[in-house]
Scaffold this active site. Structure first.
Site, PDB file in Angstrom:
ATOM      1  N   THR A 247     151.783  79.660  62.470  1.00  0.00           N
ATOM      2  CA  THR A 247     152.562  78.552  61.909  1.00  0.00           C
ATOM      3  C   THR A 247     153.639  79.074  60.967  1.00  0.00           C
ATOM      4  OG1 THR A 247     150.671  77.060  62.110  1.00  0.00           O
ATOM      5  CG2 THR A 247     152.429  76.389  60.601  1.00  0.00           C
ATOM      6  N   CYS A 248     153.313  80.107  60.214  1.00  0.00           N
ATOM      7  CA  CYS A 248     154.270  80.692  59.273  1.00  0.00           C
ATOM      8  C   CYS A 248     155.490  81.245  60.009  1.00  0.00           C
ATOM      9  CB  CYS A 248     153.601  81.798  58.464  1.00  0.00           C
ATOM     10  SG  CYS A 248     152.095  81.271  57.604  1.00  0.00           S
TER      11      CYS A 248
END
EC number: 1.11.1.27
Length: 173
Positions: A53-54
């Site tokens: 997600t980062c």
């Protein structure tokens, strides 16, 4: 929690051609005051460089909207993670992030003092930052967006309020 960001020294690496060689970088201590004093700053913190997600959404969202944030008076945008300077640099290179400044909190000092250090041993990550974003003016925290469910070894990775869209909506008020 105090309305002021904690006072810490970050261990960073900066390019310095005087160093020479294939890796012309040197260590440079950067203090909280260096980052925040007299500035309007957006900082977002995430669990780790190179994580899904980062890498797919969080950092790319801030990078893509950097100019919009600056148009709203933001001087700098920082991405903080409990990772070392080498990892943060390579991650930025891999993603082509050159507007957002990478801020390595390798020892987790800033994150711990912010009350955002969590265990992610269930993923083999050790201690990491809980996901959040904040608006800081001259060292004073004006607004924080902390993902819900903060806990050690959280089985999920909430990403609902620390995104760039939430920050832009807040700054546009």
């Amino acid at each position: 929690m105090s309305n002021l960001v904690p006072q810490v020294t970050f261990k960073t690496r900066v390019r310095d051609e005087a160093v020479g060689g294939e890796n012309p970088f040197r260590w440079q201590d950067v203090t909280t005051d260096d980052i925040f004093a007299g500035k309007n700053v957006v900082i977002f913190s995430l669990p780790g460089a190179f994580t899904p997600t980062c890498s797919s959404t969080h950092l790319p969202g801030y990078e893509a909207n950097f100019d919009k944030l600056q148009a709203l008076g933001v001087d700098d945008v920082y991405c903080l993670s409990v990772n070392d300077a080498f990892t943060m640099y390579q991650w930025a290179q891999r993603l082509g992030a050159d507007k957002v400044k990478m801020l390595p909190d390798g020892n987790g000092d800033f994150t711990r003092l912010m009350g955002m250090l969590v265990k992610k041993e269930n993923l083999g990550f050790g201690d990491r930052s809980w996901r959040y974003s904040m608006h800081v003016v001259d060292g004073e925290i004006k607004q924080m967006f902390v993902e819900p469910g903060k806990m050690d070894n959280c089985p999920t990775d909430p990403f609902e309020v620390s995104d760039v869209d939430t920050m832009l909506a807040y700054l546009n008020k």
